[in-house]
Design a protein around this motif. Structure first.
Motif, PDB file in Angstrom:
ATOM      1  N   TYR A  36       1.666 -23.317   1.304  1.00  0.00           N
ATOM      2  CA  TYR A  36       2.516 -22.162   1.488  1.00  0.00           C
ATOM      3  C   TYR A  36       2.641 -21.866   2.976  1.00  0.00           C
ATOM      4  CZ  TYR A  36       2.287 -20.639  -3.436  1.00  0.00           C
ATOM      5  OH  TYR A  36       2.402 -20.531  -4.800  1.00  0.00           O
ATOM      6  N   GLN A  38       3.536 -18.430   5.520  1.00  0.00           N
ATOM      7  CA  GLN A  38       3.694 -16.987   5.535  1.00  0.00           C
ATOM      8  C   GLN A  38       4.190 -16.562   6.908  1.00  0.00           C
ATOM      9  OE1 GLN A  38       0.086 -14.667   4.994  1.00  0.00           O
ATOM     10  NE2 GLN A  38       1.199 -13.146   3.810  1.00  0.00           N
ATOM     11  N   GLY A  41       5.127 -10.320   8.123  1.00  0.00           N
ATOM     12  CA  GLY A  41       5.802  -9.290   7.348  1.00  0.00           C
ATOM     13  C   GLY A  41       6.577  -9.803   6.153  1.00  0.00           C
ATOM     14  N   ARG A  42       6.362 -11.050   5.803  1.00  0.00           N
ATOM     15  CA  ARG A  42       7.106 -11.609   4.673  1.00  0.00           C
ATOM     16  C   ARG A  42       6.139 -12.199   3.668  1.00  0.00           C
ATOM     17  NH1 ARG A  42      12.074 -15.123   6.784  1.00  0.00           N
ATOM     18  NH2 ARG A  42      12.575 -14.943   4.572  1.00  0.00           N
ATOM     19  N   LEU A  44       4.673 -15.039   0.856  1.00  0.00           N
ATOM     20  CA  LEU A  44       4.330 -16.456   0.952  1.00  0.00           C
ATOM     21  C   LEU A  44       5.470 -17.305   0.392  1.00  0.00           C
ATOM     22  CD1 LEU A  44       1.505 -14.979   1.023  1.00  0.00           C
ATOM     23  CD2 LEU A  44       0.593 -17.103   0.086  1.00  0.00           C
ATOM     24  N   PHE A  88       1.941 -19.001   9.563  1.00  0.00           N
ATOM     25  CA  PHE A  88       0.597 -19.056   8.984  1.00  0.00           C
ATOM     26  C   PHE A  88       0.685 -19.946   7.752  1.00  0.00           C
ATOM     27  CE2 PHE A  88      -3.622 -17.918   8.770  1.00  0.00           C
ATOM     28  CZ  PHE A  88      -3.995 -17.191   7.653  1.00  0.00           C
ATOM     29  N   LEU A  90      -0.932 -21.907   4.551  1.00  0.00           N
ATOM     30  CA  LEU A  90      -2.018 -21.723   3.590  1.00  0.00           C
ATOM     31  C   LEU A  90      -2.004 -22.834   2.552  1.00  0.00           C
ATOM     32  CD1 LEU A  90      -1.416 -17.936   3.185  1.00  0.00           C
ATOM     33  CD2 LEU A  90      -3.637 -18.881   3.828  1.00  0.00           C
ATOM     34  N   PHE A 106      -6.882 -19.660  -2.514  1.00  0.00           N
ATOM     35  CA  PHE A 106      -6.378 -20.018  -1.196  1.00  0.00           C
ATOM     36  C   PHE A 106      -7.476 -20.337  -0.196  1.00  0.00           C
ATOM     37  CE2 PHE A 106      -1.831 -19.154  -1.343  1.00  0.00           C
ATOM     38  CZ  PHE A 106      -1.722 -18.472  -2.541  1.00  0.00           C
ATOM     39  N   GLY A 107      -7.127 -21.212   0.758  1.00  0.00           N
ATOM     40  CA  GLY A 107      -7.956 -21.435   1.925  1.00  0.00           C
ATOM     41  C   GLY A 107      -7.757 -20.320   2.928  1.00  0.00           C
ATOM     42  N   GLN A 108      -8.409 -20.451   4.073  1.00  0.00           N
ATOM     43  CA  GLN A 108      -8.383 -19.391   5.075  1.00  0.00           C
ATOM     44  C   GLN A 108      -7.181 -19.485   6.015  1.00  0.00           C
ATOM     45  OE1 GLN A 108     -10.580 -16.544   5.206  1.00  0.00           O
ATOM     46  NE2 GLN A 108     -10.480 -17.436   3.163  1.00  0.00           N
ATOM     47  N   ARG A 111      -3.156 -20.845  11.659  1.00  0.00           N
ATOM     48  CA  ARG A 111      -2.131 -20.152  12.449  1.00  0.00           C
ATOM     49  C   ARG A 111      -1.543 -21.163  13.421  1.00  0.00           C
ATOM     50  NH1 ARG A 111       0.590 -15.921  11.600  1.00  0.00           N
ATOM     51  NH2 ARG A 111      -1.310 -14.763  11.094  1.00  0.00           N
TER      52      ARG A 111
ATOM     53  N   GLY B  41      -5.319 -12.279   9.118  1.00  0.00           N
ATOM     54  CA  GLY B  41      -5.753 -13.595   9.582  1.00  0.00           C
ATOM     55  C   GLY B  41      -6.514 -14.416   8.563  1.00  0.00           C
ATOM     56  N   LYS B  42      -6.546 -13.957   7.303  1.00  0.00           N
ATOM     57  CA  LYS B  42      -7.279 -14.658   6.251  1.00  0.00           C
ATOM     58  C   LYS B  42      -6.349 -15.070   5.119  1.00  0.00           C
ATOM     59  CE  LYS B  42     -11.319 -13.709   8.155  1.00  0.00           C
ATOM     60  NZ  LYS B  42     -12.169 -14.775   8.748  1.00  0.00           N
ATOM     61  N   GLY B  43      -6.834 -15.971   4.273  1.00  0.00           N
ATOM     62  CA  GLY B  43      -6.077 -16.348   3.096  1.00  0.00           C
ATOM     63  C   GLY B  43      -6.195 -15.280   2.017  1.00  0.00           C
ATOM     64  N   PRO B  44      -5.232 -15.192   1.110  1.00  0.00           N
ATOM     65  CA  PRO B  44      -5.301 -14.215   0.028  1.00  0.00           C
ATOM     66  C   PRO B  44      -6.506 -14.443  -0.875  1.00  0.00           C
ATOM     67  CG  PRO B  44      -3.080 -15.110   0.242  1.00  0.00           C
ATOM     68  CD  PRO B  44      -3.963 -15.949   1.093  1.00  0.00           C
ATOM     69  N   PHE B 100       5.826 -15.051  -4.763  1.00  0.00           N
ATOM     70  CA  PHE B 100       5.153 -13.899  -4.163  1.00  0.00           C
ATOM     71  C   PHE B 100       6.127 -12.835  -3.694  1.00  0.00           C
ATOM     72  CE2 PHE B 100       0.627 -14.667  -3.658  1.00  0.00           C
ATOM     73  CZ  PHE B 100       0.519 -15.992  -3.995  1.00  0.00           C
ATOM     74  N   ALA B 102       6.517  -9.543  -0.830  1.00  0.00           N
ATOM     75  CA  ALA B 102       6.207  -9.470   0.599  1.00  0.00           C
ATOM     76  C   ALA B 102       4.928  -8.697   0.871  1.00  0.00           C
ATOM     77  CB  ALA B 102       7.369  -8.845   1.354  1.00  0.00           C
ATOM     78  N   ARG B 105       1.107  -3.143   2.811  1.00  0.00           N
ATOM     79  CA  ARG B 105       0.009  -2.978   3.772  1.00  0.00           C
ATOM     80  C   ARG B 105      -0.621  -1.616   3.566  1.00  0.00           C
ATOM     81  NH1 ARG B 105       4.113  -4.281   6.895  1.00  0.00           N
ATOM     82  NH2 ARG B 105       4.037  -2.284   7.986  1.00  0.00           N
TER      83      ARG B 105
END
Lengths: 115, 110
Positions: A36, A38, A41-42, A44, A88, A90, A106-108, A111, B41-44, B100, B102, B105
């Motif tokens: 994926y 990302q 602000g949007r 995946l 980003f 994923l 998901f992985g981490q 970037r 900065g992390k995955g879901p 997905f 958006a 937050r």
């Protein structure tokens, strides 16, 4: 337990350079694998998914490609990066043995900044 | 076209102030609806799966509910550590993938 590893965590690459992002899954066999992207602000956006070795489905025409050389390894590549490839990225897996209806893990993320 | 819309885009709460996040969807045959939490900065991180209208799932201060057209994530007496982006995703019939929204937050202030 299952774990997913994705690397590198951050990457800065010049325009026109190649790309290779790698993802591996441990603790499960025959997973479905996903890439994926990302944007800020949007949601995946699914790029590629794979239900088996050598089986790749592309969701969005683009400058990227994916490969699955081994059961638990998924690679995202590009021959020449564009500025618009920044984002980003994923990797995710889901349990194929549970059929179509299953959550993805998901992985981490990586970037990627293309400069 | 299959679509997932989340609202609001951003939500600011005081600690202890309960609220709900919305996920509305239009898909040709819903197979499942999924909630994730994502830290910067992390995955879901997977939270819940809901399969049919009327179903509810709970985890600590979070409760997810599902109707035929939308899902709600209720947050009861939130704490600052609940601050994150909450993502909703759906799986349509015949598809081996998630679509997905958006995200919302959420910021919880002490």
């Amino acid at each position: 337990s299952q774990t997913i590893h994705q690397w590198p965590a951050t990457l800065v690459q010049p325009v026109g350079s190649p790309l290779s992002l790698e993802c591996t899954v441990e603790g499960t066999s025959n997973p479905n694998l996903y890439w994926y992207r990302q944007a800020a602000g949007r949601g995946l956006q699914l790029l590629f998914y794979s239900v088996g070795i050598g089986q790749i489905s592309s969701e969005v025409p683009q400058n990227l490609s994916a490969s699955r050389p081994q059961d638990r390894q998924f690679i995202l590549s590009s021959k020449k990066l564009l500025l618009s490839d920044s984002g980003f990225y994923l990797c995710a897996w889901s349990d194929r043995d549970r059929g179509l209806l299953t959550e993805a893990f998901f992985g981490q993320g990586t970037r990627l900044t293309v400069v | 076209e299959d679509q997932v819309t989340q609202s609001p885009e951003a939500l600011r709460l005081q600690e202890g102030e309960s609220s709900s996040l919305n996920c509305s969807y239009t898909v040709s045959g819903l197979r499942g609806l999924f909630w994730y939490r994502q830290d910067p900065g992390k995955g879901p991180e997977f939270l819940f799966t809901l399969y049919s209208a009327g179903e509810e799932k709970e985890k600590e201060r979070l409760k997810a509910t599902l109707t035929k057209k939308e899902s709600f994530l209720h947050i009861t007496a939130p704490k600052p550590e609940d601050s994150a982006t909450y993502l909703c995703a759906v799986q349509a019939s015949g598809y081996n993938k998630l679509i997905f929204g958006a995200g919302t937050r959420l910021a919880v202030h002490p």
